[in-house]
Structure formats: structure tokens, C-alpha cells
Design an enzyme around this catalytic site. Structure first.
Site, short mmCIF file in Angstrom:
data_model
loop_
_atom_site.label_atom_id
_atom_site.label_comp_id
_atom_site.label_asym_id
_atom_site.label_seq_id
_atom_site.Cartn_x
_atom_site.Cartn_y
_atom_site.Cartn_z
N SER A 129 8.02 6.98 -1.66
CA SER A 129 7.58 6.31 -0.23
C SER A 129 7.71 7.29 1.08
O SER A 129 6.85 8.29 0.81
CB SER A 129 8.36 5.17 -0.07
OG SER A 129 8.10 4.13 1.09
N ASP A 284 0.02 -0.41 -5.76
CA ASP A 284 0.56 -0.15 -4.40
C ASP A 284 -0.10 -0.76 -3.45
O ASP A 284 -1.25 -0.22 -3.09
CB ASP A 284 0.99 1.23 -4.40
CG ASP A 284 2.17 1.36 -3.40
OD1 ASP A 284 2.07 0.74 -2.28
OD2 ASP A 284 2.83 2.54 -3.55
N HIS A 313 4.31 -1.28 -4.95
CA HIS A 313 5.25 -0.22 -4.28
C HIS A 313 6.39 0.14 -4.83
O HIS A 313 7.00 1.16 -5.05
CB HIS A 313 5.38 -0.24 -2.67
CG HIS A 313 5.93 0.97 -2.01
ND1 HIS A 313 5.20 2.10 -1.70
CD2 HIS A 313 7.07 0.94 -1.24
CE1 HIS A 313 5.97 2.97 -1.45
NE2 HIS A 313 7.16 2.33 -0.75
#
Length: 337
Positions: A129, A284, A313
Site C-alpha cells: 500500500s 484491488d 487490497h
């Protein structure tokens, strides 16, 4: 797991021009630094994550094996352990904390790596991330230093769609009257719970909800998942000003803004010398595979390896063993190359 070390940054001037006096970078290390300092890995944290949240990918027999590598996990500026709105004294406390860029984070980490440990070469930089965004930035800012990079579920440039999502998170936090424009004395819990609900629609995929995968995680209903997982996540010692600061950092991420590239993201990606393995997750909603396929096309010799499955995600969060095994195997391949 909450134990950590602190590197004193001193008077640290960030890109917006503000100087954080007595700035601090919290970090933790795993393993021992080799005598030749040639076994170092940097593994940055993610949005609101702390160093212990990265430990799922570190362990004996794994690619990030502390018996072989010296793994440094630096905490992002703004995450509540490193210098942040919640722990900085006036005049830069709370709502007056300055804007922080991804490059500011990497600059602080570079000082830690080089000045504290004397490391001149990194075997790998990797992260999930926002940690992936820092990974890209490391490879652009210090191409001669980073041998390999493996960003997963993250991007080199925050997309417009991603920026819109983050506007919703920030608006939810600020809409709570208790937020008081950042000058609250007690946590704006309504805003934190609202931000959690915004996040809930994005962190996992549509297929995750369609298949009710949350039931396999031990939640008895959708509402139980929204309260138990998501609201619990945001209320777990997370400060609203810190969250806003890190969201701003995320929104403005773009390696093209690195000095010398004039805002040209493609040119910045083309400058990367590291052997690169980029791992987006199949579903995602923040960082879809097609976005990272675009980045890979501009990085010399880079490989795209998509994490399969419905976890979206959170494929990169360590939440399920299948995705953990996929990421670990990919890192093992990259480190063996």
C-alpha cells in the site's frame, strides 16, 4: 511487539518548507547486520500501520528471514510513533502539523539507513500500500543504492480515482463536530467510525462480500464485520489528525515529482535501476492491476505478478495464508535472482 527504537532526525525540514525541530523516526529491526553491511532490507509501513503490523511477512524460513537478512521497518511520519500531529509539541502540533510527502519519508529513512547503520546498499526495498509507494520512491531517489524492489498493492503515482476515495475518508473525519478543525482534546469517535465505513467499501473486493468471506474470518454478519473489523481497526489507537496527514501524503504521491524529473512520472520510472517485481492484487479497488501494468511498462526489465483471489487490497495485509504464501514466494524468487 510495541517495542521500538528511535532515530533522532534533529531539525528536519520537509518539502513544504516547515522545519520539525527534534523530529523523530521510530523503527524496529529484525536480524543482525552483516559485518560487510550487505544484507539490509527496508520494509516501510502503510497507511496508519505500525512496525508490528509488518511482522506477518518476517520470520525464519520466509523470504524475509531475520536469520539471513537485517530487516529495517521504519514507521511513516504521521503514524503516531514517528513525528506526527499527535506527538509533536507546539507550534507544529495537531492541526498545524506540516504537509508530509512520500519523499520526506524516504529522506528520513535514508538518514536512518546511512547515518545510523552505515549501509550503502540495500538488497531489497518492499512494502504494501503506502509502503509500496515508498518502495517506488526509494528506487527513484536512490537508484544506485536499491538492488531490488517489490512494491505490492500500491502505486508509483496516486490515481485520480484513488484521490477521490481519500477525499471521502477525510471528509468523514472532519464532518464530526468533535473534530474541531483538528484542535480536539478527545477523539472524534463518530468521525472515526464514519471513516471506517467509507473504507469498508474499498478495502475488500465486491467478490469478497458476494462470497461472504468475512464469515470465514469469524464475523457473524455484515454488520458484525463493519463494526468488529472496520470500526475496530480505526478506533485502535489511531488519531484523526494522523489519519488526515497520512491521507494527504498518500494523495500527493508521485515519483515524477522527485527533483530532476519535472513532474514526468514515466521518466522517473525509466530511471529505476533495481531489479523490479511489482505485485498488484487481482481485485484491488485502490490500485487495480492495469494501473501497475502501466508502471511496469516504463521500468526497465520489470516483472508484473498479479496476486490472485478476492481479497482485494487486503491481499497484502497478511489477512489470509494463500496471499501471504504468494507474496513470500515472489520475494523469495526476487531475492534469489
Amino acid at each position: 511487539m510495541g517495542d521500538h527504537q528511535v532515530f533522532e532526525l534533529g531539525d528536519f525540514t520537509v518539502e513544504c518548507g516547515a522545519t520539525l525541530r527534534g523530529a523523530r523516526l521510530a523503527f524496529q529491526t529484525y536480524g543482525e547486520l552483516a559485518p560487510d553491511r550487505g544484507n539490509a532490507i527496508v520494509y516501510p509501513t502503510w497507511y496508519s500501520g505500525r512496525h508490528w503490523d509488518n511482522e506477518w511477512l518476517i520470520g525464519p524460513g520466509m523470504a524475509l528471514d531475520p536469520e539471513r537478512y537485517f530487516i529495517i521497518v521504519p514507521n511513516m511520519l504521521g503514524n503516531g510513533l514517528s513525528s506526527s500531529p499527535s506527538n509533536t509539541p507546539p507550534p507544529y502540533d495537531r492541526a498545524r502539523f506540516p504537509a508530509i510527502t512520500v519523499r520526506d519519508n524516504v529522506a528520513a529513512q535514508h538518514k536512518l539507513v546511512t547515518e545510523r547503520f552505515g549501509i550503502e546498499r540495500l538488497e531489497l526495498v518492499t512494502g504494501w500500500s503506502m509502503g509500496a509507494g515508498q518502495t517506488y520512491q526509494w528506487a527513484v531517489s536512490h537508484p544506485e543504492m536499491v538492488r531490488r524492489m517489490a512494491p505490492f498493492c500500491g502505486s508509483s503515482r496516486t490515481s485520480l480515482h484513488n484521490k477521490v476515495f481519500l477525499e471521502g475518508v477525510k471528509a468523514a473525519l472532519r464532518a464530526d463536530a468533535a473534530f474541531q478543525e483538528g484542535w480536539y482534546d478527545s477523539p472524534p469517535t463518530r468521525g472515526l467510525r464514519a471513516a471506517a465505513r467509507v473504507y469498508a467499501g474499498w478495502g475488500f473486493s465486491q467478490a469478497f462480500y458476494w462470497d461472504r468471506v468475512y464469515e470465514r474470518m469469524g464475523y457473524t454478519s455484515l454488520e458484525d464485520f463493519l463494526v468488529g473489523f472496520w470500526e475496530g481497526f480505526f478506533l485502535d489507537d489511531r488519531d484523526a489528525n494522523n489519519l488526515v496527514t497520512m491521507a494527504d501524503t498518500w494523495q500527493n504521491g508521485d515519483v515524477g515529482l522527485t527533483p530532476g524529473f519535472g513532474g514526468d512520472t514515466v521518466k522517473a520510472l525509466a530511471s529505476i535501476k533495481a531489479r523490479s517485481l511489482v505485485m498488484p492484487a487481482e481485485k484491488d479497488l485502490y490500485f487495480p492491476p492495469e494501473d501497475e501494468a502501466w508502471a511496469v511498462r516504463h521500468i526497465p526489465g520489470a516483472e508484473l505478478r498479479v496476486i490472485p483471489g478476492v481479497w482485494g487490497h487486503f491481499a497484502g495485509h497478511g489477512s489470509n495464508p494463500e496471499d501471504t504464501a504468494f507474496i513470500d514466494a515472489a520475494l523469495r524468487d526476487l531475492l534469489a535472482s
